[in-house]
Design a protein around this motif. Structure first.
Motif, short mmCIF file in Angstrom:
data_model
loop_
_atom_site.label_atom_id
_atom_site.label_comp_id
_atom_site.label_asym_id
_atom_site.label_seq_id
_atom_site.Cartn_x
_atom_site.Cartn_y
_atom_site.Cartn_z
N LEU A 13 0.83 -1.21 0.00
CA LEU A 13 0.00 0.00 0.00
C LEU A 13 0.86 1.26 0.00
CD1 LEU A 13 -2.78 -1.06 2.53
CD2 LEU A 13 -3.02 -0.79 0.06
N ALA A 14 1.95 1.25 0.78
CA ALA A 14 2.83 2.42 0.83
C ALA A 14 3.50 2.66 -0.52
CB ALA A 14 3.88 2.24 1.92
N ALA A 15 3.97 1.58 -1.16
CA ALA A 15 4.61 1.72 -2.46
C ALA A 15 3.64 2.26 -3.49
CB ALA A 15 5.17 0.37 -2.91
N TYR A 16 2.40 1.82 -3.45
CA TYR A 16 1.39 2.33 -4.38
C TYR A 16 1.10 3.80 -4.11
CZ TYR A 16 -3.03 2.84 -6.88
OH TYR A 16 -4.02 3.27 -7.73
N GLY A 17 1.01 4.16 -2.84
CA GLY A 17 0.73 5.56 -2.51
C GLY A 17 1.84 6.50 -2.92
N TYR A 18 3.09 6.06 -2.76
CA TYR A 18 4.23 6.93 -3.09
C TYR A 18 4.51 7.01 -4.59
CZ TYR A 18 5.66 7.58 1.76
OH TYR A 18 5.71 7.94 3.09
N ILE A 59 -1.81 -3.41 -10.24
CA ILE A 59 -0.48 -3.25 -9.65
C ILE A 59 -0.06 -4.48 -8.85
CG2 ILE A 59 0.92 -1.84 -8.12
CD1 ILE A 59 0.10 -0.46 -10.71
N LEU A 60 -0.94 -4.97 -8.00
CA LEU A 60 -0.56 -6.07 -7.10
C LEU A 60 -0.07 -7.31 -7.83
CD1 LEU A 60 -0.41 -6.47 -4.07
CD2 LEU A 60 -2.69 -7.47 -4.12
N PRO A 61 -0.73 -7.78 -8.90
CA PRO A 61 -0.19 -8.95 -9.60
C PRO A 61 1.18 -8.71 -10.23
CG PRO A 61 -2.50 -8.62 -10.17
CD PRO A 61 -2.06 -7.39 -9.43
N LEU A 62 1.45 -7.46 -10.64
CA LEU A 62 2.72 -7.16 -11.31
C LEU A 62 3.89 -7.04 -10.33
CD1 LEU A 62 1.49 -4.57 -13.97
CD2 LEU A 62 2.09 -6.97 -14.33
#
Length: 277
Positions: A93-98, A188-191
């Motif tokens: 979640l943090a990586a997606y947010g940033y 994003i999550l599957p990749l």
């Protein structure tokens, strides 16, 4: 780059010597665990036991309220597994947010997080303990699981992986009517699964091998993980090196099995750390 046959032989010889040096302590520990305490503390060094014995393992596995090794083993398994799951949730979640969310101060906040990596972790020992003690989490699994949930290095690793994912995939999902959560969950999550697998492996091994922090926040024998619990095998007045060695080997077994069955993912971790995706 092509190497000559002589150069390859030299490299192989050096690696073989290093491999023997690195493996020798483990081999020595295995043989030592089958020695009696008198033979271990004797001044004569012998790799192989003169008299093979299972007394150290019998003493280790005997029912003892002061040193419940199997309970420690189970505690370590629970702590490591729960911390790994929590880290995967927080880091993804943090990586997606940033990378994908736009908010004021995003890059400055991320740079500040990276700057904290410059300080040794031991500086946070007392503040973290005060927080855990205030929350009443001492001698509980939460005291060990929660503080390691948001490692900056893990966030950085997964963020760099997400940066390489084209934004066109997000835009295509938005055209299909997907919201932010759906983009994260289905695009994003599957990749980023390879990066998350690497994070999971290192988190599990780090949580299993951690000694300092559990020793600080856990004094109850029943809630200790196995790594800090091994120090209790030494005894209060006498040290039993054979029992301690047998316990150390028992704690090493899960890590060896993990490496054997997940070796390709460890190799993948080296590739990710080198910037190759």
């Amino acid at each position: 780059m092509q190497y000559s046959k002589a150069t390859k032989i030299i490299f192989f010889t050096i690696l073989a010597i290093l491999g023997v040096l690195w493996m020798f302590p483990i081999v020595w520990a295995i043989f030592t665990s089958f020695k009696s305490n008198d033979e271990i503390i004797s001044s004569d060094f012998q790799l192989l036991p003169q008299h093979w014995t299972l007394d150290n393992y019998k003493e280790l596995t005997a029912s003892n309220e002061q040193t419940p090794v199997f309970k420690w083993f189970l505690n370590s398994l629970i702590i490591s597994s729960c911390q790994t799951l929590l880290v995967l949730v927080v880091v993804s979640l943090a990586a997606y947010g940033y990378t994908r969310l736009q908010f004021k101060g995003r890059d400055a906040l991320f740079n500040f997080l990276l700057a904290t990596m410059m300080f040794p972790g031991v500086l946070n020992l007392i503040p973290n303990y005060k927080i855990i003690d205030t929350l009443g989490w001492t001698n509980t699994f939460l005291a060990v699981i929660v503080p390691g949930a948001a490692g900056v290095y893990n966030i950085f690793l997964v963020r760099q992986f997400v940066v390489g994912i084209p934004h066109e995939l997000d835009e295509a999902a938005i055209v299909d009517g997907a919201n932010e959560w759906q983009i994260f969950r289905h695009v994003i999550l599957p990749l980023i699964r390879p990066a998350l697998t690497v994070v999971a492996l290192f988190t599990f091994t780090g949580a299993w091998n951690d000694f300092l922090w559990p020793s600080v926040v856990m004094t109850d024998v029943d809630t200790m993980p196995i790594t800090p619990g091994l120090q209790l095998l030494q005894g209060q007045y006498l040290t039993f090196p054979g029992v301690v060695t047998a316990g150390s080997l028992l704690a090493l077994i899960p890590m060896l099995l993990l490496y054997v069955f997940a070796q390709k993912y460890f190799m993948q971790a080296m590739a990710l750390n080198s910037g190759i995706k």
